[in-house]
Design an enzyme around this catalytic site. Structure first.
Site, PDB file in Angstrom:
ATOM      1  CB  CYS A 296      -0.946  -0.014   1.203  1.00  0.00           C
ATOM      2  SG  CYS A 296      -1.973  -1.498   1.251  1.00  0.00           S
ATOM      3  CG  HIS A 436      -1.464   4.613   5.478  1.00  0.00           C
ATOM      4  ND1 HIS A 436      -1.528   4.356   4.131  1.00  0.00           N
ATOM      5  CD2 HIS A 436      -1.594   3.405   6.097  1.00  0.00           C
ATOM      6  CE1 HIS A 436      -1.673   3.059   3.934  1.00  0.00           C
ATOM      7  NE2 HIS A 436      -1.729   2.455   5.112  1.00  0.00           N
ATOM      8  CD  GLU A 447      -0.848   7.906   9.369  1.00  0.00           C
ATOM      9  OE1 GLU A 447      -0.460   8.661   8.449  1.00  0.00           O
ATOM     10  OE2 GLU A 447      -1.866   7.195   9.288  1.00  0.00           O
ATOM     11  CE  LYS A 467      -5.388   4.419   2.760  1.00  0.00           C
ATOM     12  NZ  LYS A 467      -4.509   5.591   2.894  1.00  0.00           N
ATOM     13  CG  HIS A 472      -6.290   0.834   1.940  1.00  0.00           C
ATOM     14  ND1 HIS A 472      -5.449   1.447   1.051  1.00  0.00           N
ATOM     15  CD2 HIS A 472      -5.476   0.215   2.854  1.00  0.00           C
ATOM     16  CE1 HIS A 472      -4.202   1.227   1.400  1.00  0.00           C
ATOM     17  NE2 HIS A 472      -4.194   0.496   2.486  1.00  0.00           N
ATOM     18  CG  PHE A 532       0.125  -5.879   4.439  1.00  0.00           C
ATOM     19  CD1 PHE A 532      -0.350  -5.022   5.410  1.00  0.00           C
ATOM     20  CD2 PHE A 532      -0.717  -6.886   3.986  1.00  0.00           C
ATOM     21  CE1 PHE A 532      -1.636  -5.153   5.918  1.00  0.00           C
ATOM     22  CE2 PHE A 532      -2.007  -7.030   4.489  1.00  0.00           C
ATOM     23  CZ  PHE A 532      -2.466  -6.163   5.456  1.00  0.00           C
TER      24      PHE A 532
END
Length: 545
Positions: A296, A436, A447, A467, A472, A532
């Site tokens: 991502c 994010h 985050e 998002k 996402h 990831f």
């Protein structure tokens, strides 16, 4: 022979290579050349105090192995005194590069030291002179999302707080625990992609091609304008996290019947690089062309690397970003198996809720985002409209877990700090962050804590998550969010965070944009994307001045 090239970078190592060869071959002229350098040699000996001590007949071997990591020339293998070296380095079928051949010839003729000095001079002459920093600007944008197929419509929907999350209609998902996504309901390639290719290509490639061409159109790059471009300095770097998953899945299903039923395009149309390649073929662009896949974080990696190609003078124009289309049974099933998705099926528009205490996972999205990056003087020369300037960015790795963020956020903090350093600005200059924030229990909070650590003392700072409205988009997320960030700079409005009804106990809402759009004169904006594998990325834009 691995260490050979590194030796040539060091005048000290070069001198000793030549000295070793001269001594080992016992040539009178070579000994004289070494003697002439005795004063210099004694000084260099003192500089090598950290190297292993050498003595007796094994001195050359010890020097080579401890200091230079340099394999011997072929002549050693035929010298009666070189058995030790022969056994140490193995086979004598060694491929010699140009510098090694010159040294070998010189060692037999007594010219080793002259060659060594010549190599130093050559390295100095060939050293690339410093160049003035080339600036990178954004001159065009293209998107394919569930909230719109052009930057204006897309961002206007974001400002209004509209959600693009809905029930999945592309296939029967009644048996899945998650049945919602940011699915693109209407999409056409007419006028952008040839009908024959539209039938064969995976959707990720179709989204990529249309968004890429729309970015060119948005940037005023007509056929006449493009005819003036140096196409050897125009590149495409648009990545994908998952690639052509549908094409590959269909090939597997066909293989169950017979390999003869498989689509002959199943391999090339499944690979992540082929989208960039096909777009370059269509445009005739011969500059940097490849794809990056870092889950991502893919888009941000592509954007920063594209900017670096321009800064280094390898390109003047780059189309960059990301594309993914994984709202298919195997994609949905895979993320369900990871237990990563929201199951708020009865209220899709409320499902993606970053930083809310009732969040239960992210919502899948699909689409593409592409930026047209251009060297400043190149853009000015053709009279392009400059939307924003790209200042810099950074990548780091958590090196902790496949899917979980590092507990103390060290990788994210390091990434942000390095991005600021690369951009040449202070943290106080950042007053907008497109986070994010995926709506996962662990990721959002980690985050936020990293952002508070780096920017918490800035009273002007505003943070939001795109998002919350489109879900996402995986490898395309960073590019679509970069478009939102540039649009925020252009319009002076930042979009709301929707569904933030009960903020997490560790979140101070003073830093977050509220449920309505807000006015903000952006000085510099940061956009984060994490993937990831612990991949972290941060990129920075600012108004062009």
């Amino acid at each position: 022979m691995v260490g050979a090239s590194s030796c040539y970078a060091s005048p000290l190592c070069t001198w000793f290579v030549a000295a070793c060869m001269s001594v080992s071959h016992g040539g009178g002229d070579s000994r004289q050349a070494v003697a002439l350098q005795s004063g210099r040699r004694s000084r260099r000996r003192r500089q090598l105090g950290q190297c292993s001590a050498v003595s007796g007949s094994g001195s050359i071997q010890a020097l080579v192995t401890s200091c230079l990591d340099f394999g011997p020339c072929n002549h050693y293998y035929y010298n009666n005194n070189s058995n030790a070296l022969s056994s140490l380095f193995g086979s004598n079928s060694v491929s010699l590069n140009r510098h090694q051949r010159r040294l070998n010839r010189a060692s037999t003729s007594g010219g080793a030291m002259a060659v060594a000095m010549d190599m130093e001079k050559e390295a100095t002459v060939n050293k690339k002179p410093p160049t003035e920093q080339r600036r990178v600007v954004v001159t065009g944008m293209g998107v394919e999302t569930s909230l719109g197929h052009d930057p204006h419509t897309f961002y206007e929907n974001l400002l209004q707080g509209n959600s693009g999350i809905s029930q999945i209609e592309n296939f029967d998902c009644s048996e899945f625990p998650t049945r919602i996504a940011g699915e693109i309901k209407s999409f056409s390639t007419e006028g952008w992609v040839a009908p024959k290719l539209s039938k064969r290509m995976d959707k990720f490639m179709l989204y990529l091609l249309t968004a890429g061409k729309k970015a060119l159109a948005d940037g005023g790059v007509t056929e006449e304008v493009m005819a003036e471009f140096d196409k050897t300095k125009c590149g495409v770097l648009i990545g994908s996290a998952m690639g052509g998953m549908k094409v590959f899945h269909d090939a597997i299903e066909a293989l169950k019947i017979s390999y003869k039923k498989m689509n002959p395009f199943c391999v090339p149309f499944a690979t992540t690089n082929m989208g960039s390649a096909m777009l370059a073929m269509d445009l005739g662009w011969m500059g940097p062309n490849y794809s990056i896949s870092t889950a991502c974080a893919t888009s941000n990696f592509c954007i920063l690397n594209s900017a670096n190609h321009i800064i280094k003078g390898e390109a003047d124009v780059m189309l960059c970003g990301g594309s993914d289309a994984v709202i298919i049974p195997i994609g949905l099933g895979g993320f369900v198996a990871c237990r990563a998705l929201s199951q708020r099926n009865n209220d899709p528009t409320k499902a993606s809720r970053p930083w809310d205490s009732n969040r239960d996972g992210f919502v899948m999205g699909e689409g593409a985002g592409v930026l047209l990056l251009e060297e400043l003087e190149h853009a000015k020369k053709r009279g392009a409209t400059i939307y924003a300037e790209f200042l810099g960015g950074s990548f780091t790795c958590d090196a902790y877990h496949m899917t979980e963020p590092h507990p103390d956020g060290a990788g994210v903090i390091l990434c942000i700090e390095r991005a600021l350093a690369d951009a040449g600005i202070s943290k106080e200059q950042i007053n907008y962050i497109n986070a994010h924030a995926t709506s996962t229990p662990a990721g959002d909070l980690k985050e936020y804590q990293a952002l508070a650590h780096c920017f918490g003392q800035n009273p002007e700072l505003k943070v939001n998550s795109t998002k919350s409205m489109i879900g996402h988009l995986l490898g395309a997320a960073g590019a679509v969010e970069a478009v939102a960030t540039v649009q925020a700079i252009r319009t002076g409005w930042v979009h709301p965070n929707i569904n933030l009804e009960n903020p997490d106990s560790g979140v101070d809402t003073k830093l977050l944009v509220g449920p309505k759009k807000e006015r903000l004169n952006i000085k510099a904006a940061l956009s984060n994307s994490f993937g990831f594998g612990g991949h972290n990325s941060s990129i920075i834009f600012a108004p062009y001045k």
